[in-house]
Design a protein around this motif. Structure first.
Motif, PDB file in Angstrom:
ATOM      1  N   GLU A  76      -5.415   1.125   4.554  1.00  0.00           N
ATOM      2  CA  GLU A  76      -5.402   1.855   3.291  1.00  0.00           C
ATOM      3  C   GLU A  76      -4.047   2.544   3.178  1.00  0.00           C
ATOM      4  N   ASP A 130      -9.159   5.382   2.397  1.00  0.00           N
ATOM      5  CA  ASP A 130      -8.649   5.706   1.070  1.00  0.00           C
ATOM      6  C   ASP A 130      -8.731   7.205   0.822  1.00  0.00           C
ATOM      7  N   LYS A 173      -1.229   1.314  -5.560  1.00  0.00           N
ATOM      8  CA  LYS A 173      -1.741   0.223  -4.727  1.00  0.00           C
ATOM      9  C   LYS A 173      -0.894  -1.046  -4.775  1.00  0.00           C
TER      10      LYS A 173
END
Length: 311
Positions: A59, A81, A169
């Motif tokens: 993550e 996350d 992301k």
């Protein structure tokens, strides 16, 4: 009698992110000395950080930074996350990306050893974060793109927030060499960056594709051609056609531009350049997708809890 109070334990937890029992034990051993307790927890955290370094960190966040005609993308990983949403972690990624921009190269080890804005090195700050946040974190990779004249345009897909478009992301940088005006380059660069985010090109052009990947595609095509039962010379043409098709579909310049639907990216750039009466050439790009290439570890949560209780 304890030389500290419950409020001291709470304060220590807030400063270090340590668990209640760890904080209480550290204060007890330090006879209530807050700074000594913090040092003890950091020492323990450093040991834990080394132990956690083998755990998968898939993550985290991608950071983008652009200054003038140069830009850089950096990937910093965490285990969950949840940590990626931590303000401390986001601040680290943003500042580390700015440090990377100043290097002008893609040497991750040099980045780790570079001076951090808040003091110490990037590695020092990372180690401190691991100790206080409590998860393994890694500066995984970086890539710099630049042009002599033109623009480097950044685009972040799935940004952490509308106000933080430099973290997210999927980060893309597009390097456009040319003498078109800034507005034309900015609009074209953003369109190409959005295309790259969606279409996942593997290289700028066919020559840049990984030789091992091409060889694998060639073997697959050869197996399919052999099954066709056609003459050998026909099979050879089938194989070459399949490989060329793969290369065209996976190189950015030869991909069909999603905004147009007919022209390739290279053709679209040439069209915009002609309309602007200027020279524009797409010379480089970077597309970082968080965690790509990392195999996440699947864990048995119940087993982890049982092991923790037993330990």
């Amino acid at each position: 009698m304890a030389a500290f109070t419950a409020a001291d334990v709470k304060a220590l937890r807030e400063k270090t992110g340590a668990g209640m029992m760890d904080a209480k034990k550290a204060l007890d051993e330090a006879n209530g000395d807050m700074e000594a307790a913090i040092d003890a927890l950091r020492a323990k955290g450093l040991a834990t950080a080394q132990k956690k370094s083998s755990r998968t960190a898939a993550e985290g966040l991608i950071g983008l930074a652009v200054e003038g005609t140069r830009g850089v993308a950096v990937e910093v990983n965490s285990e969950t996350d949840f940590v990626a949403k931590n303000d401390k972690f986001q601040d680290f990624v943003r500042k580390t990306t700015q440090v990377a921009l100043g290097l002008g190269n893609d040497d991750v080890e040099a980045l780790k050893g570079s001076a951090y804005p808040d003091g110490g090195t990037v590695t020092d700050k990372l180690t401190e974060n691991v100790a206080t946040i409590g998860e393994n974190q890694q500066v995984r990779r970086m890539k710099t793109v630049s042009v002599g004249q033109g623009a480097v345009v950044a685009y972040m897909h799935n940004a952490v927030s509308p106000e933080a478009q430099d973290l997210g992301k999927i980060g893309v940088l597009v390097a456009l060499e040319g003498d078109a005006n800034a507005d034309v380059l900015a609009a074209l660069g953003r369109d190409i960056a959005q295309h790259a985010a969606a279409m996942f090109p593997l290289a700028l052009n066919a020559d840049g594709l990984d030789a091992d990947v091409i060889e694998r595609e060639r073997k697959i095509a050869a197996e399919k051609a052999a099954e066709s039962g056609k003459p050998e010379n026909v099979q050879e043409k089938m194989v070459e056609g399949a490989v060329k098709k793969y290369a065209k579909e996976n190189a950015l310049l030869s991909q069909i531009f999603v905004k147009d639907g007919k022209a390739t990216v290279e053709e679209y750039v040439a069209r915009i350049a002609k309309e602007a009466g200027a020279s524009i050439k797409l010379v480089d790009y970077v597309r970082f997708q968080l965690g790509e290439g990392i195999e996440k570890e699947e864990s048995d949560f119940a087993a982890e809890v049982a092991a923790a209780v037993a330990g």
